[in-house]
Enzyme design. Structure first.
Site, PDB file in Angstrom:
ATOM      1  N   TYR A   1      -1.768  -4.431  -0.025  1.00  0.00           N
ATOM      2  CA  TYR A   1      -1.621  -5.812   0.457  1.00  0.00           C
ATOM      3  C   TYR A   1      -2.830  -6.230   1.291  1.00  0.00           C
ATOM      4  CZ  TYR A   1       0.548  -9.813   2.853  1.00  0.00           C
ATOM      5  OH  TYR A   1       0.832 -11.053   3.354  1.00  0.00           O
TER       6      TYR A   1
ATOM      7  N   ASN B   1      -5.436   1.250   3.023  1.00  0.00           N
ATOM      8  CA  ASN B   1      -4.955   0.023   3.660  1.00  0.00           C
ATOM      9  C   ASN B   1      -3.707   0.350   4.470  1.00  0.00           C
ATOM     10  OD1 ASN B   1      -5.050  -2.929   3.941  1.00  0.00           O
ATOM     11  ND2 ASN B   1      -3.170  -2.939   2.724  1.00  0.00           N
TER      12      ASN B   1
ATOM     13  N   SER C   1      -0.672  -0.084   2.665  1.00  0.00           N
ATOM     14  CA  SER C   1      -0.437   0.963   1.669  1.00  0.00           C
ATOM     15  C   SER C   1      -1.712   1.763   1.471  1.00  0.00           C
ATOM     16  CB  SER C   1      -0.015   0.364   0.314  1.00  0.00           C
ATOM     17  OG  SER C   1       1.164  -0.389   0.422  1.00  0.00           O
TER      18      SER C   1
ATOM     19  N   SER D   1       4.785   0.802   4.114  1.00  0.00           N
ATOM     20  CA  SER D   1       3.566   1.257   3.440  1.00  0.00           C
ATOM     21  C   SER D   1       3.925   1.823   2.069  1.00  0.00           C
ATOM     22  CB  SER D   1       2.874   2.326   4.284  1.00  0.00           C
ATOM     23  OG  SER D   1       1.607   2.652   3.778  1.00  0.00           O
ATOM     24  N   GLY D   2       3.184   1.416   1.058  1.00  0.00           N
ATOM     25  CA  GLY D   2       3.361   1.961  -0.286  1.00  0.00           C
ATOM     26  C   GLY D   2       2.309   3.017  -0.530  1.00  0.00           C
TER      27      GLY D   2
END
Length: 368
Positions: A134, A206, A245, A283-284
């Site tokens: 993101y 990120n 993420s 967070s991914g």
């Protein structure tokens, strides 16, 4: 500028010649950076701090798939095509990286690119792997500024050799441990008897909170707190530090089976933790590993399957321990490279993601 330019060495294994994922023969990387505008956010107009990165496991991978496996540290993210990777154990497309709201266009353009390569002489399908993080803290993410033109440009930029890092391509608007983040890469060479194997990693970083940042075990985030170098999350409304993420892509020329690729992907998560990431709820943190060590896997198509058997090679578990070490060290260094290479970026509404200052980093490490 990279971590090693500052004298920071992660682990004991040697690197490949470029210290990059492209040290794995056949792997190529291409970026397209999309930057425009300044000032207040106006959805559809900008400011824009985003982009696309394409990673090609080898030329025409659809005609010669590679074994692959994945791991989910935390699932607040997207990596398309994983259902087929898990089912077949193979990666059959280039990998796309972009922002969260541009996954669809990147996926569609990859399908179009592969159609141009394959033509219409057979029936086939493609389920491209496209991953996201993101960048809406700095960029007009809802303006959908990534277009076919940008993805095509990233394909045209595919190259082996050195890989540009930091605020570039899909990493343009990314934030890591509340410093400017983005794209980072690193590699290691593993000596296994008479053979050397290469492991290369590329990350889109990120993620992470400042206070938890560790470099070679040193509490760098505690020593460069947000009252010394401000966090972009101080300015962003309703955003929590640590949201975001990380995508980790792991390549190796060691011959591995799909379950072994999955084991490598799991080890990349250890490096996220070693640098201070915790897989926060927002967070991914998704990881994909692939091996180019086997050639001749059948092309995936809708027509009749090839008859007979195919021969494949694989390393023993005594070797895979060394590959685990290489994955962890490469991933840790790639995350650090993403921050060291990144430059301070001012995004929408004047929100600023400050670069990790090199002198401050050296000082924080000297305090050990």
């Amino acid at each position: 500028m990279r971590a090693r330019d500052l004298g920071i060495i992660i682990g004991e294994l040697p690197t490949g010649p470029y210290n990059a994922i492209t040290d794995v023969a056949g792997v190529r990387v291409g970026h397209r950076t999309v930057v425009s505008g300044d000032g207040p956010l106006k959805v559809g107009s900008g400011p824009v701090r985003t982009g696309v990165t394409i990673i090609e496991p080898r030329p025409a991978v659809w005609s010669s798939p590679v074994f692959a496996g994945s791991h989910r540290l935390n699932g607040n993210g997207e990596m398309t095509g994983l259902a087929w990777v898990r089912e077949s154990g193979q990666l059959t497309t280039p990998i796309g990286l972009t922002n969260t709201h541009s996954v669809g266009v990147v996926r569609d353009v990859i399908v179009g690119q592969l159609h141009r390569e394959r033509g219409d002489d057979e029936l086939y399908f493609h389920l491209p792997v496209v991953a996201e993080t993101y960048d809406g803290i700095l960029s007009d993410i809802n303006g959908h500024h990534v277009s076919q033109e940008h993805v095509d440009a990233a394909f045209e930029a595919l190259a082996s050799g050195p890989v540009e890092e930091g605020a570039v391509g899909s990493g343009t608007g990314m934030i890591c441990h509340e410093f400017k983040g983005g794209i980072g890469t690193a590699s290691r060479v593993v000596a296994a008897g008479r053979r050397d194997y290469v492991v290369g990693v590329l990350v889109q970083a990120n993620h992470g909170r400042r206070r938890r940042l560790r470099v070679n075990g040193a509490p760098v985030g505690e020593r460069i707190p947000t009252d010394v170098v401000p966090s972009p999350f101080d300015e962003a409304r309703r955003a929590m530090a640590g949201s975001g993420s990380i995508i980790v892509l792991i390549a190796t020329d060691a011959p591995l089976l799909p379950h072994q690729c999955e084991r490598l992907a799991q080890r990349g998560a250890l490096a996220i933790g070693r640098t201070g990431g915790t897989g926060e709820n927002s967070s991914g943190d998704l990881l994909l590993a692939f091996s180019t060590g086997n050639d001749g896997l059948p092309t995936v198509r809708l027509g009749p399957a090839a008859e007979g058997e195919i021969s494949v090679r694989t390393v023993s578990d005594t070797v895979i321990d060394l590959l685990f070490d290489a994955v962890i060290d490469s991933t840790e260094e790639a995350i650090l490279n993403a921050m060291v290479a990144a430059t301070t970026t001012v995004g929408r509404d004047g929100i600023t993601a400050h670069a990790l200052d090199h002198d401050m980093l050296r000082s924080a490490l000297d305090d050990r």
